[in-house]
Design an enzyme around this catalytic site. Structure first.
Site, PDB file in Angstrom:
ATOM      1  N   ILE A   1      -1.913   7.595   1.395  1.00  0.00           N
ATOM      2  CA  ILE A   1      -3.261   7.511   0.791  1.00  0.00           C
ATOM      3  C   ILE A   1      -3.621   6.046   0.521  1.00  0.00           C
ATOM      4  O   ILE A   1      -2.851   5.338  -0.114  1.00  0.00           O
ATOM      5  CB  ILE A   1      -3.313   8.252  -0.568  1.00  0.00           C
ATOM      6  CG1 ILE A   1      -2.815   9.682  -0.438  1.00  0.00           C
ATOM      7  CG2 ILE A   1      -4.707   8.204  -1.165  1.00  0.00           C
ATOM      8  CD1 ILE A   1      -2.697  10.397  -1.782  1.00  0.00           C
TER       9      ILE A   1
ATOM     10  N   GLU B   1       0.821  -1.219   0.000  1.00  0.00           N
ATOM     11  CA  GLU B   1       0.000   0.000   0.000  1.00  0.00           C
ATOM     12  C   GLU B   1       0.854   1.267   0.000  1.00  0.00           C
ATOM     13  O   GLU B   1       0.513   2.269  -0.623  1.00  0.00           O
ATOM     14  CB  GLU B   1      -0.922  -0.010   1.242  1.00  0.00           C
ATOM     15  CG  GLU B   1      -1.880   1.142   1.339  1.00  0.00           C
ATOM     16  CD  GLU B   1      -2.856   1.202   0.171  1.00  0.00           C
ATOM     17  OE1 GLU B   1      -3.718   0.337   0.070  1.00  0.00           O
ATOM     18  OE2 GLU B   1      -2.742   2.136  -0.659  1.00  0.00           O
TER      19      GLU B   1
ATOM     20  N   LYS C   1       5.151   4.433 -10.060  1.00  0.00           N
ATOM     21  CA  LYS C   1       3.857   4.412  -9.376  1.00  0.00           C
ATOM     22  C   LYS C   1       2.705   4.247 -10.360  1.00  0.00           C
ATOM     23  O   LYS C   1       1.773   3.482 -10.102  1.00  0.00           O
ATOM     24  CB  LYS C   1       3.708   5.685  -8.537  1.00  0.00           C
ATOM     25  CG  LYS C   1       4.663   5.707  -7.341  1.00  0.00           C
ATOM     26  CD  LYS C   1       4.715   7.073  -6.688  1.00  0.00           C
ATOM     27  CE  LYS C   1       5.577   7.070  -5.438  1.00  0.00           C
ATOM     28  NZ  LYS C   1       5.856   8.442  -4.950  1.00  0.00           N
TER      29      LYS C   1
HETATM   30  N1  HSE Z   1      10.138  10.526  -3.160  1.00  0.00           N
HETATM   31  C1  HSE Z   1       8.773  10.103  -3.095  1.00  0.00           C
HETATM   32  C2  HSE Z   1       7.886  11.313  -3.271  1.00  0.00           C
HETATM   33  C3  HSE Z   1       8.524   9.441  -1.778  1.00  0.00           C
HETATM   34  O1  HSE Z   1       8.391  12.437  -3.181  1.00  0.00           O
HETATM   35  O2  HSE Z   1       6.701  11.163  -3.531  1.00  0.00           O
HETATM   36  C4  HSE Z   1       7.188   8.751  -1.658  1.00  0.00           C
HETATM   37  O3  HSE Z   1       7.064   7.692  -2.562  1.00  0.00           O
END
Ligand code: HSE
Length: 404
Positions: A129, A122, A198
């Site tokens: 989130i 998650e 992501k």
């Molecule tokens: N470096 C990532 C960000 C950390 O700034 O979103 C969280 O995944």
């Protein structure tokens, strides 16, 4: 329930803090008291309230009492080998490691299934989130058709600092590092690689087939200037770094790029370290997720929630994942259509391009330049227009625009 933490950095420290500060070891929420038996890290932490540090992975792997391991090391080496060995040994693993999930998630999920344990992640997308679980659980009645998100806290923080506080790029990045938002190598943030991993994870989960992050066209925010911000303002837009994926008849489109968003777009008002993710489903329509996308406790919140989820069903495999992708599944993103903003130097009076809107900013520092907003074009059509424009003007930059 005895657990271990691998990696005692920003996220690992947060996991330790949440569990240690819970008066009953999260007993009421998980049904079992959660106890940290081992913390793996090569560094020394003489001031830490924990005394269970080890530098030897085997202290976790071979300890039969440890049933769940939080892998919050980041990177793929040695996290991939460690995770694989832990799953093969019948331990559950929870992870915040988007690089590992994006690259080896298919294999690791398969091993977890075979061994009847769980591999949950998650925290890998959107920090605190809840987005992974909604995709495989709460929204599972839907045929999901699109995911669009601000997925990187560091770049959103930098853009917000530049726009609202007039901060320089370097100062804003330093702030993000100090707050524990940025990756060890912040290139991954500012060049869009983190967002890319992501959106690859979200697209794989949402549409059911593996999307390889290495094949996604990715641009970061390093070329965005304060001039671009001023032109955007002129047409009622803001600039955000977006991860986008959509399901088409024959495959999926996926891309990471800075984009112009109209100010009334649901993602336009998401500032600072906050992330926002819009998901589109055939039954639910649009659904929006919002919260802190990076930082110690928000990310640890997601890691610990995964641990609690597993304690509630520790004898079974929690089913999530995707099947292998196939040749041609990721569609040629050049065919995807956008409006484009194009900044050029020259005299706006002489600009005549059919269907394009000319944008000027009435300030002395903007004399001798202007911008063009094109109609909706495919990547190939835009290349043709760009070449026509380049015959008469110097091109200073361009940004896609995402429709409302
Ligand atoms: N470096 C990532 C960000 C950390 O700034 O979103 C969280 O995944």
């Amino acid at each position: 329930m005895k657990i271990a933490i691998m990696g005692f950095g920003v996220v690992g420290g947060g996991v330790g803090e949440i569990i240690r500060k819970s008066p009953d070891g999260l007993l009421s929420r998980s049904g079992e008291k959660i106890e940290i038996k081992r913390i793996l890290d090569l560094r020394d932490f003489p001031d830490s309230p924990f005394t269970c540090f080890t530098k030897d992975f085997n202290d976790i792997l071979q300890d039969e009492e440890i049933e769940i391991v939080a892998e919050v090391m980041g990177g793929t080496k040695p996290a991939y080998e460690f995770t694989k060995q832990l799953l093969l040994a019948g331990k559950h693993v929870v992870s915040s490691n988007k690089e590992l999930v994006a690259k080896h998630g298919t294999e690791l999920l398969e091993i977890a299934k075979e061994k009847n344990v769980s591999y949950l992640f998650e925290a890998s997308v959107g920090g605190g989130i809840p987005i992974i679980r909604p995709l495989y659980s709460s929204l599972s009645a839907n045929e999901l058709t699109a995911v669009l998100g601000i997925l990187n806290g560091t770049t959103n923080y930098i853009l917000t600092q530049m726009i609202k506080e007039n901060a320089s790029f370097d100062d804003a990045l330093k702030g993000a590092q100090e707050k524990g938002y940025a990756e060890k190598d912040p290139t991954a943030d500012v060049e869009g690689h983190d967002t890319c991993r992501k959106i690859a994870i979200l697209a794989s989960l949402a549409f059911g087939k593996y999307v390889n992050s290495e094949e996604i066209k990715t641009e970061g925010i390093t070329k965005i200037t304060l001039q671009d911000v001023a032109y955007a303002e002129q047409i009622g837009c803001v600039i955000k770094l977006l991860g986008m994926a959509s399901k088409e008849k024959d495959g999926v489109y996926a891309r990471v790029c800075p984009a112009l968003l109209k100010k009334d777009h649901p993602l336009a008002g998401i500032d600072d370290v906050f992330n926002g993710i819009m998901v589109q489903g055939d039954a639910i329509g649009d659904v929006m997720f919002y919260g802190r996308g990076a930082g110690s406790l928000p990310t640890a919140s997601a890691v610990v929630s995964d641990i609690i989820e597993i304690t509630k069903q520790k004898d079974s495999h929690i089913r999530l994942g995707w099947t292998e992708g196939c040749e041609g599944y990721l569609l040629d993103s050049n065919q995807q259509k956008f409006r484009y903003y194009l900044r050029v130097s020259g005299n706006p009076e002489t600009a005549k391009f059919s269907g394009c809107q000319v944008i000027t900013v009435d300030k002395p520092e903007f004399s001798g330049e202007f911008a063009i907003l094109t109609p909706v074009l495919s990547g190939d059509e835009f290349e043709v227009l760009k070449n026509t424009v380049a015959a008469s003007f110097d091109i200073l930059g361009f940004i896609r625009m995402v429709a409302e």
